[in-house]
Design an enzyme around this catalytic site. Structure first.
Site, PDB file in Angstrom:
ATOM      1  N   ARG A   1      57.055  55.916  38.721  1.00  0.00           N
ATOM      2  CA  ARG A   1      56.437  56.989  38.296  1.00  0.00           C
ATOM      3  C   ARG A   1      55.149  56.933  38.897  1.00  0.00           C
ATOM      4  NH1 ARG A   1      56.743  58.981  32.017  1.00  0.00           N
ATOM      5  NH2 ARG A   1      54.513  58.973  32.313  1.00  0.00           N
TER       6      ARG A   1
ATOM      7  N   ARG B   1      48.396  67.767  22.366  1.00  0.00           N
ATOM      8  CA  ARG B   1      47.649  66.674  22.895  1.00  0.00           C
ATOM      9  C   ARG B   1      46.160  66.898  22.738  1.00  0.00           C
ATOM     10  NH1 ARG B   1      51.933  64.533  26.706  1.00  0.00           N
ATOM     11  NH2 ARG B   1      51.269  62.357  26.754  1.00  0.00           N
TER      12      ARG B   1
ATOM     13  N   ARG C   1      57.905  49.355  33.112  1.00  0.00           N
ATOM     14  CA  ARG C   1      58.451  50.743  33.309  1.00  0.00           C
ATOM     15  C   ARG C   1      58.074  51.156  34.646  1.00  0.00           C
ATOM     16  NH1 ARG C   1      57.277  55.903  29.570  1.00  0.00           N
ATOM     17  NH2 ARG C   1      55.233  56.233  30.884  1.00  0.00           N
TER      18      ARG C   1
ATOM     19  N   LYS D   1      58.028  57.703  22.980  1.00  0.00           N
ATOM     20  CA  LYS D   1      58.130  58.794  22.578  1.00  0.00           C
ATOM     21  C   LYS D   1      59.487  59.701  23.091  1.00  0.00           C
ATOM     22  CE  LYS D   1      54.109  60.770  23.540  1.00  0.00           C
ATOM     23  NZ  LYS D   1      53.530  59.676  24.053  1.00  0.00           N
TER      24      LYS D   1
ATOM     25  N   ARG E   1      45.171  56.473  30.898  1.00  0.00           N
ATOM     26  CA  ARG E   1      45.805  57.254  30.077  1.00  0.00           C
ATOM     27  C   ARG E   1      45.687  56.847  28.601  1.00  0.00           C
ATOM     28  NH1 ARG E   1      51.447  57.389  31.677  1.00  0.00           N
ATOM     29  NH2 ARG E   1      51.683  59.462  30.388  1.00  0.00           N
TER      30      ARG E   1
HETATM   31  P1  ADP Z   1      53.668  59.716  28.018  1.00  0.00           P
HETATM   32  O1  ADP Z   1      54.975  60.043  27.264  1.00  0.00           O
HETATM   33  O2  ADP Z   1      54.154  58.679  29.039  1.00  0.00           O
HETATM   34  O3  ADP Z   1      52.462  59.568  27.467  1.00  0.00           O
HETATM   35  P2  ADP Z   1      54.433  62.279  29.183  1.00  0.00           P
HETATM   36  O4  ADP Z   1      55.690  62.019  30.052  1.00  0.00           O
HETATM   37  O5  ADP Z   1      54.328  62.838  27.984  1.00  0.00           O
HETATM   38  O6  ADP Z   1      53.538  60.883  29.135  1.00  0.00           O
HETATM   39  O7  ADP Z   1      53.172  62.912  30.213  1.00  0.00           O
HETATM   40  C1  ADP Z   1      52.987  63.046  31.589  1.00  0.00           C
HETATM   41  C2  ADP Z   1      51.858  63.790  31.919  1.00  0.00           C
HETATM   42  O8  ADP Z   1      52.172  65.113  31.761  1.00  0.00           O
HETATM   43  C3  ADP Z   1      50.546  63.485  31.318  1.00  0.00           C
HETATM   44  O9  ADP Z   1      49.823  62.142  31.532  1.00  0.00           O
HETATM   45  C4  ADP Z   1      49.916  64.947  31.621  1.00  0.00           C
HETATM   46  O10 ADP Z   1      49.131  64.695  32.713  1.00  0.00           O
HETATM   47  C5  ADP Z   1      50.800  65.805  31.516  1.00  0.00           C
HETATM   48  N1  ADP Z   1      50.905  66.287  30.018  1.00  0.00           N
HETATM   49  C6  ADP Z   1      52.240  66.169  29.187  1.00  0.00           C
HETATM   50  N2  ADP Z   1      52.081  66.830  28.129  1.00  0.00           N
HETATM   51  C7  ADP Z   1      50.768  67.436  28.196  1.00  0.00           C
HETATM   52  C8  ADP Z   1      50.034  68.054  27.360  1.00  0.00           C
HETATM   53  N3  ADP Z   1      50.243  68.343  25.985  1.00  0.00           N
HETATM   54  N4  ADP Z   1      48.532  68.662  27.609  1.00  0.00           N
HETATM   55  C9  ADP Z   1      48.331  68.309  28.909  1.00  0.00           C
HETATM   56  N5  ADP Z   1      49.146  67.572  29.766  1.00  0.00           N
HETATM   57  C10 ADP Z   1      50.105  66.996  29.516  1.00  0.00           C
END
Ligand code: ADP
Length: 190
Positions: free
Chosen positions: A133, A88, A127, A13, A144
């Site tokens: 990370r 989410r 990654r 994404k 996750r």
């Molecule tokens: P990825 O793209 O790898 O799925 P992100 O970089 O989008 O992960 O998000 C990293 C972390 O930030 C998530 O695991 C969560 O803890 C937090 N996070 C991001 N967006 C949201 C959201 N919309 N609601 C709650 N937590 C979020």
């Protein structure tokens, strides 16, 4: 254009959000990036978010919703935006609806990147070795994926019912996937 980019962790994404936003001339708004910037700067928001992120859990809705409302009220988001990683949860869907309604706007499209869970876990493990990370240990990665399946995957149905959802195969070269998304967006418009 006001669109969402959805899909499980590791689906690409973030990468696609940047390419697509550039091509479409709209800002990419990534909640994950905003949280990480706050963690790095050790802001109050960052300190709160970090606890959840490190465990692979979602940051509480109240915190995330307030942050997104502020960000989407900034001038550059007035003409459109691509949201990456939000909403989410179901309450976040409701908040986004409210934010859009307050500005007299509507969503145009929801793109879901699709990929097999094994491919995703493998990508994320690789990654984690590259950028270290703290939310990328194998246990956290698997957690996750489970959180996504339980909390976020059901949102796809909501947007499908609204006629906004297009699903795009997320496996392939970056440019190839971007072209698939742009082609899929045209099918929604027409
Ligand atoms: P990825 O793209 O790898 O799925 P992100 O970089 O989008 O992960 O998000 C990293 C972390 O930030 C998530 O695991 C969560 O803890 C937090 N996070 C991001 N967006 C949201 C959201 N919309 N609601 C709650 N937590 C979020």
């Amino acid at each position: 254009m006001r669109m969402l980019l959805m899909g499980p962790p590791g689906a690409g994404k973030g990468t696609q959000a940047k390419v697509l936003a550039d091509r479409l001339g709209i800002p990419a708004v990534s909640t994950g990036d905003i949280f990480r910037a706050n963690v790095k700067d050790e802001t109050e928001l960052g300190l709160e978010a970090k606890r959840y992120m490190d465990a692979g859990n979602y940051v509480p809705d109240e915190v995330t919703n307030a942050m997104v409302r502020d960000r989407l009220s900034e001038a550059d988001a007035g003409e459109g935006f691509l949201l990456d990683g939000y909403p989410r949860t179901l309450p976040q869907v409701g908040t986004l609806d409210d934010i859009l309604a307050d500005h007299g706007h509507q969503l145009n499209a929801v793109v879901a990147l699709v990929a097999d869970t094994d491919v995703l876990v493998d990508r994320m493990l690789r990654r984690s070795k590259v950028d270290g990370r703290s939310d990328d240990s194998e246990e956290v990665i698997r957690h996750r994926q489970e959180v996504y399946a339980a909390e976020t995957k059901p949102l796809l149905r909501v947007y499908a019912q609204r006629g906004l959802l297009v699903e795009v195969d997320g496996v392939g070269e970056i440019a190839e996937v971007s072209e698939r998304v742009l082609a899929a967006l045209k099918t929604l418009d027409g």
